[in-house]
Write an enzyme that holds these catalytic residues in place. Structure first.
Site, PDB file in Angstrom:
ATOM      1  N   ASP A  46       6.513   7.765   8.915  1.00 53.60           N
ATOM      2  CA  ASP A  46       5.340   7.652   9.776  1.00 53.60           C
ATOM      3  C   ASP A  46       5.703   6.815  11.010  1.00 53.60           C
ATOM      4  OD1 ASP A  46       2.759   7.638  10.770  1.00 53.60           O
ATOM      5  OD2 ASP A  46       1.965   6.235   9.290  1.00 53.60           O
TER       6      ASP A  46
ATOM      7  N   PHE B 235      -3.824  11.554   7.735  1.00 52.84           N
ATOM      8  CA  PHE B 235      -3.523  10.764   6.545  1.00 52.84           C
ATOM      9  C   PHE B 235      -3.575  11.670   5.320  1.00 52.84           C
ATOM     10  CE2 PHE B 235      -3.825   7.573   3.279  1.00 52.84           C
ATOM     11  CZ  PHE B 235      -2.908   6.647   3.740  1.00 52.84           C
ATOM     12  N   VAL B 236      -2.471  11.740   4.602  1.00 50.89           N
ATOM     13  CA  VAL B 236      -2.375  12.657   3.460  1.00 50.89           C
ATOM     14  C   VAL B 236      -2.185  11.880   2.155  1.00 50.89           C
ATOM     15  CG1 VAL B 236      -1.501  14.603   4.804  1.00 50.89           C
ATOM     16  CG2 VAL B 236       0.119  12.946   3.873  1.00 50.89           C
TER      17      VAL B 236
ATOM     18  N   ARG C 298      -2.158   9.141  -6.159  1.00 51.90           N
ATOM     19  CA  ARG C 298      -0.731   9.453  -6.264  1.00 51.90           C
ATOM     20  C   ARG C 298      -0.471  10.575  -7.266  1.00 51.90           C
ATOM     21  NH1 ARG C 298       2.004   5.249  -3.552  1.00 51.90           N
ATOM     22  NH2 ARG C 298       1.252   3.146  -3.902  1.00 51.90           N
TER      23      ARG C 298
HETATM   24  P1  IMP Z   1       6.006   3.771   8.058  1.00 57.12           P
HETATM   25  O1  IMP Z   1       6.660   2.452   7.790  1.00 57.12           O
HETATM   26  O2  IMP Z   1       4.815   3.675   8.979  1.00 57.12           O
HETATM   27  O3  IMP Z   1       6.964   4.881   8.455  1.00 57.12           O
HETATM   28  O4  IMP Z   1       5.277   4.207   6.746  1.00 57.12           O
HETATM   29  C1  IMP Z   1       5.918   4.514   5.622  1.00 57.12           C
HETATM   30  C2  IMP Z   1       5.011   4.268   4.442  1.00 57.12           C
HETATM   31  O5  IMP Z   1       3.633   4.294   4.780  1.00 57.12           O
HETATM   32  C3  IMP Z   1       5.233   5.402   3.490  1.00 57.12           C
HETATM   33  O6  IMP Z   1       6.236   5.067   2.569  1.00 57.12           O
HETATM   34  C4  IMP Z   1       3.874   5.554   2.854  1.00 57.12           C
HETATM   35  O7  IMP Z   1       3.793   4.745   1.710  1.00 57.12           O
HETATM   36  C5  IMP Z   1       2.881   5.052   3.873  1.00 57.12           C
HETATM   37  N1  IMP Z   1       2.226   6.163   4.592  1.00 57.12           N
HETATM   38  C6  IMP Z   1       2.404   6.555   5.871  1.00 57.12           C
HETATM   39  N2  IMP Z   1       1.627   7.611   6.168  1.00 57.12           N
HETATM   40  C7  IMP Z   1       0.947   7.897   5.043  1.00 57.12           C
HETATM   41  C8  IMP Z   1      -0.032   8.909   4.707  1.00 57.12           C
HETATM   42  O8  IMP Z   1      -0.415   9.776   5.490  1.00 57.12           O
HETATM   43  N3  IMP Z   1      -0.511   8.858   3.435  1.00 57.12           N
HETATM   44  C9  IMP Z   1      -0.113   7.944   2.516  1.00 57.12           C
HETATM   45  N4  IMP Z   1       0.790   7.003   2.775  1.00 57.12           N
HETATM   46  C10 IMP Z   1       1.312   6.973   4.033  1.00 57.12           C
HETATM   47 MG    MG Z   2       1.562   4.036   0.404  1.00 58.13          MG
END
Ligand code: IMP
Ligand code: MG
Length: 200
Positions: A109, A160-161, A173
């Site tokens: 993300d 958001f998924v 989950r």
């Molecule tokens: P990042 O550090 O923003 O890249 O986010 C990574 C973490 O955020 C992932 O390992 C997920 O646990 C959580 N995350 C990001 N987007 C989503 C989403 O759309 N749904 C659920 N968890 C998310």
């Molecule tokens: Mg999470």
């Protein structure tokens, strides 16, 4: 499907087929580098908790010598649906020097989680670090940290998924499909300290 899940984005059959392909590609590309008396095993590093389901399925399509070293990263305290920064809990294994490492996460993300992990792992001078994610969110304005996944199952829009390991506030989950959450609501108004955040 749960009433808060608006629609199914990726059904379980499609997830399974894509993971099989990813496993085959990873086996072709990393398989020859690991195992045997010279090279060590592949170190698979699932990012808990979100990558638990994906990693469990993926490893069964990668028939090479491997060890599994899960790491815990917290990024989404409570009901927040955008990145609040990332922190590694309990660190990463200390013996990664010279090894081939494959970090496995549910979703890319903002890039903060995988960017942080990559830096911490690279500091140990492993033979290689690669990243596999089931989902990569399209970010029109770029990620907070520029991370490119070597293996990405599906590119998705910036929604958001949940499901297939991905949570909202710790729930969903266990849904077998990946779905879009109906109006997750505003992030919790009280700031949550990192200690109260939950694992990715
Ligand atoms: P990042 O550090 O923003 O890249 O986010 C990574 C973490 O955020 C992932 O390992 C997920 O646990 C959580 N995350 C990001 N987007 C989503 C989403 O759309 N749904 C659920 N968890 C998310
Ligand atoms: Mg999470």
């Amino acid at each position: 499907m749960d009433e808060r899940v608006e629609s199914i984005l990726i059904p379980r059959t499609q997830i399974a087929a894509r993971i099989r392909e990813m496993g085959q590609q990873i086996t072709r590309e990393i398989g020859p580098l690991v195992g045997g008396p010279e090279a060590g095993p592949l170190v698979m590093m699932p990012v808990l908790t979100g990558a638990m389901v994906f990693a469990a399925d993926l490893i069964r399509h990668i028939p090479v010598q491997m060890t599994i070293e899960p790491v815990t990263v917290s990024s989404y305290p409570g009901k927040a649906t955008s990145s609040q920064g990332a922190s590694i809990e309990g660190g990463v294994p200390a013996d990664l020097g010279g090894k081939h490492v494959l970090v496995v996460d549910d979703i890319l993300d903002s890039g903060r989680t995988l960017g942080l992990l990559r830096r911490v792992i690279e500091a140990q001078r492993p033979a290689s670090v690669r990243i596999a994610v089931l989902l990569a969110k399209e970010k029109a304005e770029g990620r907070d940290e520029e991370v490119v996944a070597d293996y990405a199952g599906f590119e998705i829009e910036d929604n958001f998924v949940v499901g297939y390991g991905l949570d909202y506030d710790g729930y969903y989950r266990n849904l077998p499909d990946i779905g879009v959450l109906r109006d997750p609501g505003p992030p919790s108004s009280t700031p949550t300290s990192p200690a109260q955040g939950h694992a990715s």
